[in-house]
Design a protein around this motif. Sequence first.
Motif, mmCIF file in Angstrom:
data_model
loop_
_atom_site.group_PDB
_atom_site.id
_atom_site.type_symbol
_atom_site.label_atom_id
_atom_site.label_comp_id
_atom_site.label_asym_id
_atom_site.label_seq_id
_atom_site.Cartn_x
_atom_site.Cartn_y
_atom_site.Cartn_z
ATOM 1 N N THR A 80 26.202 72.028 54.954
ATOM 2 C CA THR A 80 26.116 70.853 55.112
ATOM 3 C C THR A 80 25.802 70.270 56.755
ATOM 4 O O THR A 80 25.507 68.972 56.947
ATOM 5 N N ASN A 81 26.402 71.290 57.747
ATOM 6 C CA ASN A 81 26.264 70.797 59.055
ATOM 7 C C ASN A 81 27.250 69.734 59.494
ATOM 8 O O ASN A 81 26.927 68.950 60.465
ATOM 9 N N LEU A 82 28.182 69.546 58.750
ATOM 10 C CA LEU A 82 29.216 68.427 58.953
ATOM 11 C C LEU A 82 30.353 69.257 59.408
ATOM 12 O O LEU A 82 30.707 70.311 59.481
ATOM 13 N N SER A 83 31.023 68.539 60.457
ATOM 14 C CA SER A 83 32.498 69.074 60.956
ATOM 15 C C SER A 83 33.498 68.754 59.937
ATOM 16 O O SER A 83 33.391 68.067 58.917
ATOM 17 N N VAL A 84 34.572 69.572 60.190
ATOM 18 C CA VAL A 84 35.728 69.548 59.317
ATOM 19 C C VAL A 84 36.759 68.971 60.263
ATOM 20 O O VAL A 84 37.112 69.441 61.253
ATOM 21 N N GLU A 85 37.580 67.950 59.822
ATOM 22 C CA GLU A 85 38.813 67.394 60.238
ATOM 23 C C GLU A 85 39.926 67.937 59.670
ATOM 24 O O GLU A 85 39.943 67.673 58.268
ATOM 25 N N HIS A 86 40.848 68.578 60.240
ATOM 26 C CA HIS A 86 42.008 69.268 59.596
ATOM 27 C C HIS A 86 43.248 68.481 59.724
ATOM 28 O O HIS A 86 43.455 67.649 60.870
ATOM 29 N N ASP A 87 43.986 68.350 58.698
ATOM 30 C CA ASP A 87 45.221 67.394 58.770
ATOM 31 C C ASP A 87 46.340 68.127 58.040
ATOM 32 O O ASP A 87 46.265 68.376 56.892
ATOM 33 N N GLU A 88 47.558 68.484 58.632
ATOM 34 C CA GLU A 88 48.529 68.985 58.073
ATOM 35 C C GLU A 88 49.094 68.214 56.863
ATOM 36 O O GLU A 88 49.800 68.762 56.069
ATOM 37 N N ALA A 89 48.968 66.913 56.800
ATOM 38 C CA ALA A 89 49.438 65.902 55.913
ATOM 39 C C ALA A 89 48.987 66.460 54.390
ATOM 40 O O ALA A 89 49.462 66.264 53.290
ATOM 41 N N LEU A 90 47.691 67.161 54.456
ATOM 42 C CA LEU A 90 47.210 67.731 53.166
ATOM 43 C C LEU A 90 47.672 68.862 52.667
ATOM 44 O O LEU A 90 47.131 69.673 51.685
ATOM 45 N N ARG A 91 48.692 69.618 53.634
ATOM 46 C CA ARG A 91 49.329 70.850 53.118
ATOM 47 C C ARG A 91 49.773 70.893 51.533
ATOM 48 O O ARG A 91 50.064 69.734 51.209
ATOM 49 N N GLU A 92 50.107 72.079 50.949
ATOM 50 C CA GLU A 92 50.773 72.382 49.804
ATOM 51 C C GLU A 92 52.274 71.922 49.881
ATOM 52 O O GLU A 92 52.542 71.646 50.983
ATOM 53 N N THR A 93 52.761 71.529 48.892
ATOM 54 C CA THR A 93 54.183 71.004 48.529
ATOM 55 C C THR A 93 55.158 72.114 49.181
ATOM 56 O O THR A 93 54.905 73.116 48.864
ATOM 57 N N TYR A 94 55.807 71.827 50.174
ATOM 58 C CA TYR A 94 56.924 72.555 50.840
ATOM 59 C C TYR A 94 58.279 72.851 49.663
ATOM 60 O O TYR A 94 58.665 71.896 49.274
ATOM 61 N N ALA A 95 58.295 73.965 49.485
ATOM 62 C CA ALA A 95 59.266 74.454 48.491
ATOM 63 C C ALA A 95 60.281 75.086 48.758
ATOM 64 O O ALA A 95 60.929 75.798 47.756
ATOM 65 N N GLY A 96 60.676 75.259 49.873
ATOM 66 C CA GLY A 96 61.958 75.789 50.334
ATOM 67 C C GLY A 96 61.986 77.369 50.012
ATOM 68 O O GLY A 96 61.274 78.116 50.170
ATOM 69 N N HIS A 97 63.047 77.504 49.326
ATOM 70 C CA HIS A 97 63.437 78.944 48.898
ATOM 71 C C HIS A 97 62.590 79.444 47.721
ATOM 72 O O HIS A 97 62.578 80.865 47.509
ATOM 73 N N TRP A 98 61.818 78.418 47.146
ATOM 74 C CA TRP A 98 60.703 78.929 46.069
ATOM 75 C C TRP A 98 59.477 79.797 46.538
ATOM 76 O O TRP A 98 59.095 80.714 45.994
#
Length: 219
Positions: A80-98
Motif C-alpha cells: 500500500t506504500n503506507l507507513s505503520v504506526e506501532h503502539d504497545e497498547a495494542l499488545r496481547e493480554t498480559y497473562a502472567g504465569h500462564w
Amino acid sequence: MSATGTSRGTGRRIVLWRHGQTSWNLERRFQGSTDIELTETGLAQARRAARLLVSLRPDAIVASDLKRAAATAAELAAVTNLSVEHDEALRETYAGHWQGLTHDEILAQYGEQYAAWKRGEPVRRGGGELETEVADRAAPVVLKHADRLGPNGTLVVVSHGGTIRTTIGRLLGLEAYDWESLGGLSNCCWSVLGEGARGWRLLEHNAGTLPEPVLGDDD
C-alpha cells in the motif's frame, strides 16, 4: 457476516486483523505479551492476506509493536506504500504465569481459574490483566486513529486475537460478560467494523476473503 457498509463510500471502517501463525500457536502455547516471531507459514499468510486487504484501499495502518503483529503489518505496508504506526497498547493480554504454558498445562495448573474465566467471571489469568483492562488500553487507540480518517476512510489495526475480541466488544457497546460470544480469529483473518447510525456495527468477523455486500432487507 457481511453488509453493504463494507462498500467504499458508506462511512468509516475499521479492519481488525490478527497476526499470522507462530510456533507457539502450533503448540497451543499461551503467548500473551511474549514477543514471538512469525513462522514461514505465518509470513506467507500475511503476504496472502495483504494482497486481499489492499483491495479495501486502506488509508492508515496501526499495529501492536510485538514482532508477530509488526511483521504482519509490514506486508500490508509494502503493497500500500503506507507507513505503520506501532503502539504497545495494542499488545496481547498480559497473562502472567500462564504465558509460555500449553493449553493442557494451564488446565492442569490453573484449572479453576480457567473455568472461572470461561464462566465469564473477571479473572486475572496468571495474575495478569483483566479483559476489561485490555479493552481500556486498546479501544481508545483504535478510536483515536479512526477519528483521523476522512468521512469514508479505512483503518487497518494489526493486533492479537484476545485484544481484537475485547476491542470489538467495547466498540459495539457489549457487556464484558458477552464478549465471549464473539468467536476467535484464525491466524491472519480479520473483522470489519463499519460506522452506522447508532455507532459501530460488526460487518465481517473472522473473514479470510474480501467482504461481499448483503442484498436484502437487513443491510
